[in-house]
Write an enzyme that holds these catalytic residues in place. Sequence first.
Site, PDB file in Angstrom:
ATOM      1  N   GLY A 132       0.835  -1.206   0.000  1.00 40.95           N
ATOM      2  CA  GLY A 132       0.000   0.000   0.000  1.00 40.95           C
ATOM      3  C   GLY A 132       0.858   1.239   0.000  1.00 40.95           C
ATOM      4  O   GLY A 132       2.048   1.174  -0.295  1.00 40.95           O
ATOM      5  N   ASN A 133       0.267   2.365   0.309  1.00 40.02           N
ATOM      6  CA  ASN A 133       1.070   3.583   0.459  1.00 40.02           C
ATOM      7  C   ASN A 133       0.450   4.459   1.545  1.00 40.02           C
ATOM      8  O   ASN A 133      -0.600   4.129   2.085  1.00 40.02           O
ATOM      9  CB  ASN A 133       1.214   4.312  -0.885  1.00 40.02           C
ATOM     10  CG  ASN A 133      -0.129   4.738  -1.442  1.00 40.02           C
ATOM     11  OD1 ASN A 133      -0.832   5.543  -0.847  1.00 40.02           O
ATOM     12  ND2 ASN A 133      -0.504   4.158  -2.576  1.00 40.02           N
ATOM     13  N   ARG A 134       1.080   5.585   1.842  1.00 43.75           N
ATOM     14  CA  ARG A 134       0.696   6.362   3.021  1.00 43.75           C
ATOM     15  C   ARG A 134      -0.451   7.341   2.783  1.00 43.75           C
ATOM     16  O   ARG A 134      -0.782   8.134   3.654  1.00 43.75           O
ATOM     17  CB  ARG A 134       1.919   7.124   3.542  1.00 43.75           C
ATOM     18  CG  ARG A 134       2.914   6.192   4.219  1.00 43.75           C
ATOM     19  CD  ARG A 134       4.249   6.880   4.427  1.00 43.75           C
ATOM     20  NE  ARG A 134       4.122   8.128   5.159  1.00 43.75           N
ATOM     21  CZ  ARG A 134       5.051   9.081   5.185  1.00 43.75           C
ATOM     22  NH1 ARG A 134       6.158   8.926   4.500  1.00 43.75           N
ATOM     23  NH2 ARG A 134       4.871  10.175   5.880  1.00 43.75           N
TER      24      ARG A 134
END
Length: 405
Positions: free
Chosen positions: A217-219
């Site tokens: 995923g990412n932030r």
Amino acid sequence: MSTDIIAGKKIILGVTGCIAAYKSAFIIRELVKRKAEVKVVMTPSATEFITPLTLSTLSQNEVIVNTFPSSQKNGTSLSTWHIETALWADLMVIAPCTVNTVAKIAHGFADNALTTLVPALRCPLIISPAADVDMYNNKITQQNIKKLEDTGYYVLQAEEGELASGLRGKGRLPEVDKIIDAVELIVTGFKKDLSGKKILVTAGPTYEDIDPVRFIGNRSSGKMGFEIAKAAYIRGAEVTLISGPSNEVCYPEIKLLKIRSAEEMKKSVEQEFEQTDILIMSAAVADYKPVSASDKKIKKEDKLNSIKLEETADILASLDKKNKIAAGFALETDDELKNASHKLKKKNLDLIVLNSLKDKESGFEFDTNKITIIHKTGKTIELPLMSKFQAAHKILSEILECINS
Ligand code: CTP
């Protein structure tokens, strides 16, 4: 530096007699918290639901209920309070506004302190009607609401839901956040300038599953996309929001489609795109995904030492944007302007919003953002740090410029 545009604004809150009057306490608290100066005017029936003492304590100002205050009657003050208060204000909000007060304002009555104040205003007025479902849907009420809108007042439509009577339907006063968003909109000088437009917004990260427990995923929190969707709704657009996993909440009138992976986002965008006038891709879509996801949890004993990845499809680049307006986002750490301009061209966009990770209090975990908007004409607008809601309005205004040019 304060990024709160409500700070220092002089706001009159009008409160009328319905059960939602209790929410006025929360509206005042939020406005005062954001450093606005608040004066409250109540109709006599509003005082049956909540006391002037409560609202005066919260607003730190005397509450006006009587058209002829005792100071005027006993001659200690000759002031024309309604004119002075009207001229003092930057904005007036009536929340909740009963069908009775809606009708009175629509027909120019001035028979209590609140309705006497309204025709004296020189500032904008937000009216947030609330009533039980049949009273709200009543033809005369609806004609009166339309009249208020046609007059140029900003009407915040009531919401659907459970009502104090136990009935369900339209009539609920919107949540305090939405009322404050409308205040921000008007204070910033915007109107319902996106009425009739269908806007598709994407938000949040995408999650690419490795196994039933793990993902890539990412932030991204989704906050920027949600603020764009809310700002567009407040400005009159019909909004669809496609969001990856996010804890953000939006207004109930926004069509929210929840997805997880880049592939699901692509499908969802493609389904919605045809009936869209404007696309704003603020989602942080994963560029790579595992070639295959394990359907069982990968165990330590499996001695996994690499994950084979493949590219995801570029959603924005692959769409046929003829007769549509398309905006993208570019999050960069280096050569920001060059990289963003390159993406603008490569993905055939009308504008791109550049976020630099070098800017403090900007990007993923913050409520504020510092953006640069680049048009396909090369026009570039570098904006200072501001709330994401304000940034959303700036983006929408630039998009409107694309439509009108
Ligand atoms: N985007 C998209 N589909 C993808 C990846 C990105 O539609 N698979 C969109 C994003 O929503 C954003 C824009 O393209 O509006 C730019 O995304 P970004 O991740 O900054 O750019 P990439 O093209 O992925 O390039 P890079 O990650 O190499 O910077």
